[in-house]
Design a protein around this motif. Structure first.
Motif, PDB file in Angstrom:
ATOM      1  N   PRO A   1       0.795  -1.237   0.000  1.00  0.00           N
ATOM      2  CA  PRO A   1       0.000   0.000   0.000  1.00  0.00           C
ATOM      3  C   PRO A   1       0.822   1.280   0.000  1.00  0.00           C
ATOM      4  O   PRO A   1       0.308   2.343  -0.360  1.00  0.00           O
ATOM      5  N   GLU A   2       2.081   1.183   0.378  1.00  0.00           N
ATOM      6  CA  GLU A   2       2.905   2.403   0.380  1.00  0.00           C
ATOM      7  C   GLU A   2       4.001   2.364  -0.685  1.00  0.00           C
ATOM      8  O   GLU A   2       4.298   3.378  -1.302  1.00  0.00           O
ATOM      9  N   ALA A   3       4.595   1.192  -0.901  1.00  0.00           N
ATOM     10  CA  ALA A   3       5.758   1.126  -1.787  1.00  0.00           C
ATOM     11  C   ALA A   3       5.432   0.759  -3.225  1.00  0.00           C
ATOM     12  O   ALA A   3       6.287   0.873  -4.097  1.00  0.00           O
TER      13      ALA A   3
ATOM     14  N   PHE B   1      -2.301   2.332   9.285  1.00  0.00           N
ATOM     15  CA  PHE B   1      -2.923   1.111   9.802  1.00  0.00           C
ATOM     16  C   PHE B   1      -1.918  -0.017  10.024  1.00  0.00           C
ATOM     17  O   PHE B   1      -1.859  -0.620  11.101  1.00  0.00           O
ATOM     18  N   ILE B   2      -1.142  -0.323   9.002  1.00  0.00           N
ATOM     19  CA  ILE B   2      -0.217  -1.460   9.108  1.00  0.00           C
ATOM     20  C   ILE B   2       0.849  -1.185  10.170  1.00  0.00           C
ATOM     21  O   ILE B   2       1.213  -2.070  10.956  1.00  0.00           O
ATOM     22  N   ASP B   3       1.331   0.051  10.242  1.00  0.00           N
ATOM     23  CA  ASP B   3       2.349   0.392  11.240  1.00  0.00           C
ATOM     24  C   ASP B   3       1.776   0.300  12.656  1.00  0.00           C
ATOM     25  O   ASP B   3       2.463  -0.116  13.593  1.00  0.00           O
TER      26      ASP B   3
ATOM     27  N   ARG C   1      -8.712  -0.070   1.947  1.00  0.00           N
ATOM     28  CA  ARG C   1      -8.553  -0.496   0.550  1.00  0.00           C
ATOM     29  C   ARG C   1      -7.226  -1.223   0.329  1.00  0.00           C
ATOM     30  O   ARG C   1      -6.463  -0.940  -0.617  1.00  0.00           O
ATOM     31  N   VAL C   2      -6.959  -2.136   1.245  1.00  0.00           N
ATOM     32  CA  VAL C   2      -5.744  -2.951   1.170  1.00  0.00           C
ATOM     33  C   VAL C   2      -6.158  -4.405   1.298  1.00  0.00           C
ATOM     34  O   VAL C   2      -6.954  -4.747   2.164  1.00  0.00           O
ATOM     35  N   SER C   3      -5.622  -5.264   0.436  1.00  0.00           N
ATOM     36  CA  SER C   3      -5.771  -6.699   0.673  1.00  0.00           C
ATOM     37  C   SER C   3      -4.387  -7.261   0.966  1.00  0.00           C
ATOM     38  O   SER C   3      -3.382  -6.594   0.745  1.00  0.00           O
ATOM     39  N   GLY C   4      -4.349  -8.475   1.480  1.00  0.00           N
ATOM     40  CA  GLY C   4      -3.054  -9.047   1.855  1.00  0.00           C
ATOM     41  C   GLY C   4      -2.405  -8.320   3.025  1.00  0.00           C
ATOM     42  O   GLY C   4      -1.184  -8.306   3.160  1.00  0.00           O
ATOM     43  N   THR C   5      -3.224  -7.730   3.886  1.00  0.00           N
ATOM     44  CA  THR C   5      -2.709  -7.006   5.056  1.00  0.00           C
ATOM     45  C   THR C   5      -1.759  -7.869   5.885  1.00  0.00           C
ATOM     46  O   THR C   5      -0.717  -7.388   6.345  1.00  0.00           O
TER      47      THR C   5
ATOM     48  N   ASP D   1       5.980  -8.803   6.454  1.00  0.00           N
ATOM     49  CA  ASP D   1       7.141  -8.216   5.794  1.00  0.00           C
ATOM     50  C   ASP D   1       7.680  -7.031   6.604  1.00  0.00           C
ATOM     51  O   ASP D   1       8.890  -6.904   6.823  1.00  0.00           O
ATOM     52  N   THR D   2       6.780  -6.172   7.071  1.00  0.00           N
ATOM     53  CA  THR D   2       7.203  -5.017   7.864  1.00  0.00           C
ATOM     54  C   THR D   2       7.904  -5.468   9.139  1.00  0.00           C
ATOM     55  O   THR D   2       8.903  -4.871   9.564  1.00  0.00           O
TER      56      THR D   2
END
Lengths: 398, 398
Positions: free
Chosen positions: A135-137, B21-23, B61-65, B71-72
């Motif tokens: 979503p960011e990269a 969100f992911i962070d 609006r993200v899939s594969g969260t 990865d993060t």
């Protein structure tokens, strides 16, 4: 650990439909119950439902899909969850179904995969699929899945000496198989001549994302598939008498860098390799034991690359095996007997479940005109993101 | 069956944040790893991640969260799935974490719940939450969750002789508890006088959905929580030395009619009752054994109703127990020591994980000013839809 088997399969006709998303999922589920012998249309042994879908929230704007399905099927108070792992949502749902039974929490699990792609046509469809990118990269820079696949294909062409015709060979094979699958989206044969002849290729097989042409990638389809899983120790009590017992012998999944550009060797699909290795290990087999495989050919290059990463063929030789007809129905290692994503269609969340449904039919000897003789061990690879999150399933007929 | 325990908890400060969100999910995850003793910030024992969230697709609006989070966190190739069950997504993710380990597929599972509600303010937020209603029989008619809760409250008031003040009593208690929880969204005491005095109630506690006022329901919050689960037989090998061992003794979930109007007795929350019974049975306990409970008070009426359906109090007496102070920190059956959804906040997918994080702190004796003395058994109820799909978790300190 408890043994887990598949006693029922259901599959809608992939393609375009006006059936609402939840009803489409229920249609596949009812067929799986019927197939397992629960002819009343209701299987009251089901204590858990997993629904694999990528777009229930984003496209259908529905949450709690799994409990809506439980209610429609009249199998309350069965437990229910929706599972999302991009286009590998179906494979993930199967893995969770295995876990639910093997852990002793459930005895009988209904696994459904479904997607209603008709809601997002044209650029909206491409954009929806692109939400699986980082979503960011990645996503904000306009990357799409066909663009990634084009880059990946070009790199593999340069590395392994493939050419465009190798993609077409895979495509022609999968179209031929789909003609023998009544659930396939595109039941139409395609000749190599028609999609490769430079005289009219621009019309019959136009360029989409260089070097990829229309026949080098899957169509956009609606559809749903379902599996009924049961603990072996409950099979007789529940009256599921299918022979042979199709056992889920191995499940595995693995993640790779979410940002594709971060991969050390960009021609590798590490998550495919690791997930397959994990599933083989659990099943106590090697790649040589696989009789039939459903690989995730959203792009034809992926069938070739996955056939190598799973160990079915040595690295760099997948396209040679396809050239020699080894992956055809009559070959020694048939791949995508269902028609694959290319011709059977690819309703994202449905695909992983559909792949395993095909393997069950093959291992039961019920695949009709597309039957692989004496198939006893089946492998499926369901591919999420651009190889970010991959699931592998190994089935054994026992 | 393998025993499964919780060795790490992480929890962001609920409220409003600008963290993506992911962070935000990763922040809670890193804290859980730290808490488990993996001070390097990376726990390479994690082989599965489950992310419970309702809006990753619809709102972000993200899939594969889940694979983006893997990865993060740099814990590839850990397996990863996103789980959606409305506001009970977190409870579902915990149940799947238990299954993954108990089945032998994984040894160490990271469970994350998260939601970024800031993206949907005002009517958009109400509409987002309303997507958990039935897509054909409820949502199109303009029903919302507060409207449902208002109807449910009125019916229970008429049936059991409750009044509005009973809701306020629960609210005041939960605000008091949240003042002792540094992660709570609203760390501010509220007096009963302030929110019930007819002279100024219209200003201090305005009507939202008759009979419900502002202090009868939870705020809109961002937040994430995380748990690190491990197989007991791997705890020493992995160096997770927390004492006592906080065991997931029971997990259960159940569905009810997705269409609320179809329920035979509309004051009942059947899925709460069944999920609690299932979790008690698995844990080998009864309601009398529960020392501390986190119940899903998205609306204050739900804390009262759930305290009855879980058997903590007889049906129709939950409000009396609250009046008598029995559910306060100093009572004999403390409920929502964390501040509950009312004051700690309710980032939908985060809530189920946050509830269990609170129970872990209580069972470890690490709850500081809000510690319940000698708490050994904890219960949480995470409520999806309007009771359509409910999860229950029982923890035991051993």
């Amino acid at each position: 650990m408890r043994e887990v088997g598949i006693v029922g399969v259901g599959h809608t006709k992939f393609g375009k439909t006006v059936v609402p998303f939840i009803d489409m999922c229920c249609e596949a589920a009812l067929e799986a119950m019927d197939d397992a012998g629960a002819k009343t249309g209701r299987c009251n042994h089901i204590d858990q439902v997993f629904v694999g879908t990528m777009g229930a929230g984003m496209v259908q704007r529905v949450s709690g899909t799994a409990s809506a399905i439980v209610d429609t099927l009249n199998i309350r108070p069965a437990m229910a969850e929706t599972v999302e792992n991009g286009p590998a949502s179906g494979g993930s749902a199967i893995k969770l179904g295995y876990m639910a039974i093997a852990s002793g929490v459930a005895d009988c699990v209904l696994v459904i995969g479904g997607e209603a792609m008709r809601e997002v046509t044209g650029w909206e469809g491409t954009d929806f699929v692109a939400t699986m990118l980082h979503p960011e990269a990645e996503y904000p820079y306009g990357l799409t899945l066909p663009a990634f696949a084009g880059l990946f294909t070009r790199l593999r062409m340069d590395t392994y000496g493939m050419d465009s015709k190798d993609l077409s060979i895979v495509s022609v094979k999968n179209h031929a198989n789909a003609c023998k699958n009544p659930c396939a989206h595109i039941q139409r044969p395609v000749s190599l001549e028609r999609i490769t002849n430079p005289a009219y290729i621009a019309a019959t097989n136009p360029l989409v994302a260089d070097p990829l042409r229309q026949f080098d990638m899957c169509p956009v389809s609606d559809g749903a598939a379902a599996l009924l899983l049961v603990a072996k120790d409950k099979q007789d009590e529940f009256g599921f008498g299918h022979k042979p017992f199709i056992r889920i012998a191995g499940v595995g999944s693995a993640t790779d860098t979410h940002v594709v550009a971060n991969r050390a060797i960009p021609t590798d699909l590490l998550a495919v390799r690791l997930s397959a290795q994990k599933a083989y290990k659990m099943a106590g087999i090697t790649a040589e034991d696989v009789d039939v495989a459903e690989l995730h050919d959203a792009f034809q290059i992926l069938e070739i690359a996955e056939s190598e990463e799973t160990g079915l063929f040595p690295v760099g030789t997948g396209h040679l095996a396809a050239r020699e007809g080894r992956t055809a129905l009559t070959g020694d290692m048939p791949i995508n007997t269902s028609g694959g994503l290319k011709a059977k269609g690819h309703p994202l969340g449905a695909t992983g479940v559909s792949q395993v449904a095909e393997l069950v039919r093959q291992l039961r000897g019920e695949a009709g005109e597309r039957q692989v003789p004496n198939a006893k061990v089946g492998l499926s690879i369901n591919f999420g993101g651009f190889g970010n999150n991959v699931t592998a399933t190994v089935l054994k007929a026992e």
